[in-house]
Design a protein around this motif. Structure first.
Motif, PDB file in Angstrom:
ATOM      1  N   VAL A  59       0.853  -1.196   0.000  1.00  0.00           N
ATOM      2  CA  VAL A  59       0.000   0.000   0.000  1.00  0.00           C
ATOM      3  C   VAL A  59       0.884   1.239   0.000  1.00  0.00           C
ATOM      4  O   VAL A  59       2.036   1.191   0.455  1.00  0.00           O
ATOM      5  N   SER A  62       2.785   2.111   3.225  1.00  0.00           N
ATOM      6  CA  SER A  62       3.648   1.090   3.849  1.00  0.00           C
ATOM      7  C   SER A  62       4.867   1.719   4.495  1.00  0.00           C
ATOM      8  O   SER A  62       5.443   2.675   3.969  1.00  0.00           O
ATOM      9  N   ASP A  82      -2.947  -2.662  -2.642  1.00  0.00           N
ATOM     10  CA  ASP A  82      -3.687  -2.612  -1.377  1.00  0.00           C
ATOM     11  C   ASP A  82      -3.371  -3.831  -0.517  1.00  0.00           C
ATOM     12  O   ASP A  82      -4.187  -4.270   0.272  1.00  0.00           O
ATOM     13  N   SER A  88      -7.257  -8.637   0.617  1.00  0.00           N
ATOM     14  CA  SER A  88      -8.036  -7.599  -0.059  1.00  0.00           C
ATOM     15  C   SER A  88      -9.523  -7.761   0.245  1.00  0.00           C
ATOM     16  O   SER A  88     -10.059  -8.865   0.233  1.00  0.00           O
ATOM     17  N   SER A  94      -8.383  -3.889  -6.250  1.00  0.00           N
ATOM     18  CA  SER A  94      -6.973  -4.296  -6.356  1.00  0.00           C
ATOM     19  C   SER A  94      -6.518  -4.258  -7.812  1.00  0.00           C
ATOM     20  O   SER A  94      -5.428  -3.777  -8.122  1.00  0.00           O
TER      21      SER A  94
END
Length: 189
Positions: A59, A62, A82, A88, A94
């Motif tokens: 993501v 992060s 993601d 997910s 995604s």
């Protein structure tokens, strides 16, 4: 263990080929694909070469160890996804994030602004059908002459392997996870 004599002569001749950007693939089921790509990024950055790292499964927010280190060093790293697909909540989203991320990656590669572009975990959205394989191959083939691209992830498509200059398959021999040891922060994050 067998003891061997160290070579006393250079074991190869200097290549007379043209220096140019390479396509480098780190694939396979073993550990170390991303780690090797990050090592390349550090090596290039150490030579004052512009580097950009894209992570397809991480993501944007992060803060894994590599993010903290690269931010400290001034190496841009960008999460495009993601998280892992099994986490997910919306695989359609995604896929959309992967396609939008690919647009950023394609722009970065074709711009010629970077010496090295790392596409970490790119094989997953390709194998899920979220990114068109043909578009990836065409972008790699169309990149400026001096741009290096390193791709990582399991099950790299043969079409990418065929155009790559260097392909390394990481093969597991033994892994702590198989013995019930969880991932270690600072080693596997």
């Amino acid at each position: 263990m067998q003891i061997v004599k160290p070579p006393t002569e250079k074991p190869y001749d200097k290549s007379e080929g043209e220096r140019r950007g390479l396509i480098i693939v780190n694939t396979g089921d073993g550990k170390g694909k991303s780690t090797a790509a990050f090592g390349l990024a550090l090596r290039a950055h150490g030579r004052a070469k512009p580097v950009k790292i894209f992570q397809f499964m991480k993501v944007p927010t992060s803060k894994f160890g590599e993010h903290r280190s690269f931010e400290t060093l001034g190496i841009p790293i960008e999460g495009l996804g993601d998280g892992f697909s099994w986490k997910s909540k919306d695989l359609e989203n995604s896929a959309l994030l992967a396609r939008q991320g690919w647009d950023k990656v394609k722009t970065a590669i074709l711009s010629g602004d970077y010496f090295l572009v790392v596409l970490d975990e790119v094989t997953y959205p390709i194998s899920f059908g979220w990114i068109e394989l043909e578009e990836v191959v065409n972008t790699l083939k169309s990149r400026p002459k001096d741009v290096h691209v390193c791709l990582t992830g399991r099950r790299c498509p043969q079409e990418i392997i065929d155009i790559a200059d260097t392909v390394t398959e990481m093969m597991p021999i033994k892994h702590a996870f198989d013995a019930g040891i969880p991932a270690q922060r600072g080693i596997e994050d």
